[in-house]
Scaffold this active site. Structure first.
Site, mmCIF file in Angstrom:
data_model
loop_
_atom_site.group_PDB
_atom_site.id
_atom_site.type_symbol
_atom_site.label_atom_id
_atom_site.label_comp_id
_atom_site.label_asym_id
_atom_site.label_seq_id
_atom_site.Cartn_x
_atom_site.Cartn_y
_atom_site.Cartn_z
ATOM 1 N N TYR A 124 41.145 40.251 36.107
ATOM 2 C CA TYR A 124 40.573 41.591 36.006
ATOM 3 C C TYR A 124 40.612 42.433 34.905
ATOM 4 O O TYR A 124 40.138 43.711 34.783
ATOM 5 C CB TYR A 124 41.296 42.585 37.404
ATOM 6 C CG TYR A 124 41.109 41.979 38.587
ATOM 7 C CD1 TYR A 124 40.919 40.578 39.101
ATOM 8 C CD2 TYR A 124 40.753 42.820 39.742
ATOM 9 C CE1 TYR A 124 40.977 40.098 40.401
ATOM 10 C CE2 TYR A 124 40.661 42.467 41.022
ATOM 11 C CZ TYR A 124 40.551 41.151 41.145
ATOM 12 O OH TYR A 124 40.255 40.439 42.524
ATOM 13 N N LYS B 173 51.052 30.721 40.328
ATOM 14 C CA LYS B 173 50.353 29.253 40.531
ATOM 15 C C LYS B 173 50.924 28.567 39.206
ATOM 16 O O LYS B 173 50.051 28.129 38.578
ATOM 17 C CB LYS B 173 49.040 29.507 40.711
ATOM 18 C CG LYS B 173 48.217 28.014 41.035
ATOM 19 C CD LYS B 173 48.241 27.759 42.601
ATOM 20 C CE LYS B 173 47.694 26.437 42.572
ATOM 21 N NZ LYS B 173 47.766 25.565 43.982
ATOM 22 N N ASP C 204 45.096 41.208 44.900
ATOM 23 C CA ASP C 204 44.265 41.843 45.677
ATOM 24 C C ASP C 204 44.111 40.888 46.961
ATOM 25 O O ASP C 204 43.842 41.423 48.033
ATOM 26 C CB ASP C 204 42.898 41.551 44.763
ATOM 27 C CG ASP C 204 41.759 42.357 45.170
ATOM 28 O OD1 ASP C 204 41.826 43.097 45.975
ATOM 29 O OD2 ASP C 204 40.612 42.153 44.547
#
Ligand code: NAD
Length: 361
Positions: free
Chosen positions: A125, A192, A249
């Site tokens: 983002y 991750k 998000d």
């Protein structure tokens, strides 16, 4: 003179209706707030060429506390999201989204009490993007090919995912400090790292280091895909989650789903000096002006704001009234009824009034 001055951004779509409901509910508690109303969003963009005029930022910087309704981000019009711009330009690095279930809410789960702490300024983002076919994109592809011996197709678009030690350290510290102040027992870092070793791997490594400073709070980590399954299967195992921007998000909407939907999920964007409170949901344009959507996410964002201002008693009285209205199930909007077309559903302003009536009695 009012005790506080707060910047109020009504936003667009359903924003003005739900912010109006929130203001009336807060005013019913007797806390005296002067609202410094500032317009932002699509209409301002049509008039002034920017959806977020400088005066809005100046007002927030001056008042230090703001509450905003959702703002529409038209897709692919070269108009950056007001929400992302606000968070980045005011360095509101922590997005706090409590997911708490209320008795009577329409959800498959009971007793959910999870707090999501999302990093707000980095990750995919950050807004560093390279459009397919542009000269700089092709140069970047060439550079990457030269440096890494990896091929990227020439017709690719590229988004960059920066995750720093600085950004991670402060968000993880924020999560632990929040846990400590609010009597929480555990922080779970979500990532991750097995695939993205240098971005998510760094996030995990820094989180593990910060956790050593908080021996009184349990720490663990989860891979994001596993986290999604765990939250659906055994949400009661989780307490405070800390995540990089994109996963934060996505998991925020999952969390909203656990407690009965977006209409109930409040939020805050917090920096070292400034805090901007807002619902998790967007501007739901198809419901604009219909007095139909649920004002609770916005009202509960107002409750978070009152706690931030130190007005715990007023916050408590609103939360209690909200819990009563939900449990009674009568004066609630369509999304909280057994079916969305239930004829007994009330409108945004009627639900707010039911809450006000309970605050006053
Ligand atoms: P949305 O959250 O606006 O709406 C999705 C659906 O969720 C709605 O159609 C509705 O069915 C339901 N919903 C949302 N809020 C509700 C409420 N209060 N009560 C009952 N039901 C509710 O998401 P979207 O349609 O993806 O986004 C619309 C616009 O909002 C986009 O332009 C998006 O960029 C923007 N957005 C803004 C913010 C923000 O201002 N913080 C956040 C998310 C999305």
């Amino acid at each position: 003179m009012a005790k506080y001055t707060v910047t109020l951004i009504p936003g667009d779509g359903v924003g003005p209706e739900i912010t109006d409901a929130m203001v009336k509910v807060i005013e019913a508690t007797g806390v005296s707030i002067q609202w410094d109303v500032q317009e932002a969003g699509e209409e301002v963009y049509q008039r002034e060429g920017t959806p977020l005029p400088e005066r809005v930022l100046e007002s927030i910087k001056k008042n230090k506390v703001a509450i905003k309704g959702p703002v529409t981000t038209p897709v692919g019009k070269g108009f950056r999201s007001v929400n992302v711009t606000l968070r980045q330009s005011l360095d509101l690095y922590a997005c706090l989204r409590p997911c708490k279930s209320y008795k009577g809410a329409r959800t498959r789960y009971e007793d959910i009490d999870i707090v999501i702490v999302r990093e707000n300024t980095e990750d995919l983002y950050a807004g560093i993007e390279f459009k397919k076919g542009e000269a700089e994109t092709l140069r970047l592809i060439e550079f990457i090919e030269k440096e890494t011996d990896r091929k990227i197709r020439e017709d690719s678009g590229i988004s960059i995912k920066p995750i720093s030690v600085f950004g991670t350290e402060r968000i993880v510290r924020f999560a632990f400090e929040f846990a400590r102040k609010n009597g929480r027992r555990k922080v779970t870092a979500v990532h991750k790292a097995n695939i993205m070793k240098f971005s998510d791997g760094l996030f995990l490594e820094v989180a593990q280091n910060v956790a050593r400073d908080y021996p009184d709070i349990e720490f663990e980590d989860r891979i994001v895909d596993n986290m999604c399954m765990q939250l659906v299967q055994k949400p009661e195992l989780y307490d405070v989650l800390v995540l990089p921007n994109l996963y934060g998000d996505i998991i925020s909407d999952l969390g909203a789903g656990l407690i009965g939907g977006l209409g109930l999920a409040p939020g805050a964007n917090i920096g070292d000096e400034i805090a901007v409170f807002e619902a998790t949901h967007g501007s739901a344009p198809k419901y604009k002006g219909l007095n139909k959507v649920n004002p609770l996410a916005m009202i509960l964002s107002g409750v978070m704001m009152l706690r931030h201002l130190g007005e715990d008693e007023a916050a408590q009285s609103i939360e209690k009234a909200v819990a009563e209205v939900i449990e009674e199930g009568k004066y609630v909007t369509y999304d909280m009824k057994p079916t969305p077309d239930d004829p007994t559903a009330v409108g945004t302003s009627e639900m707010a009034q039911a809450i006000i009536d309970r605050i006053k009695t």
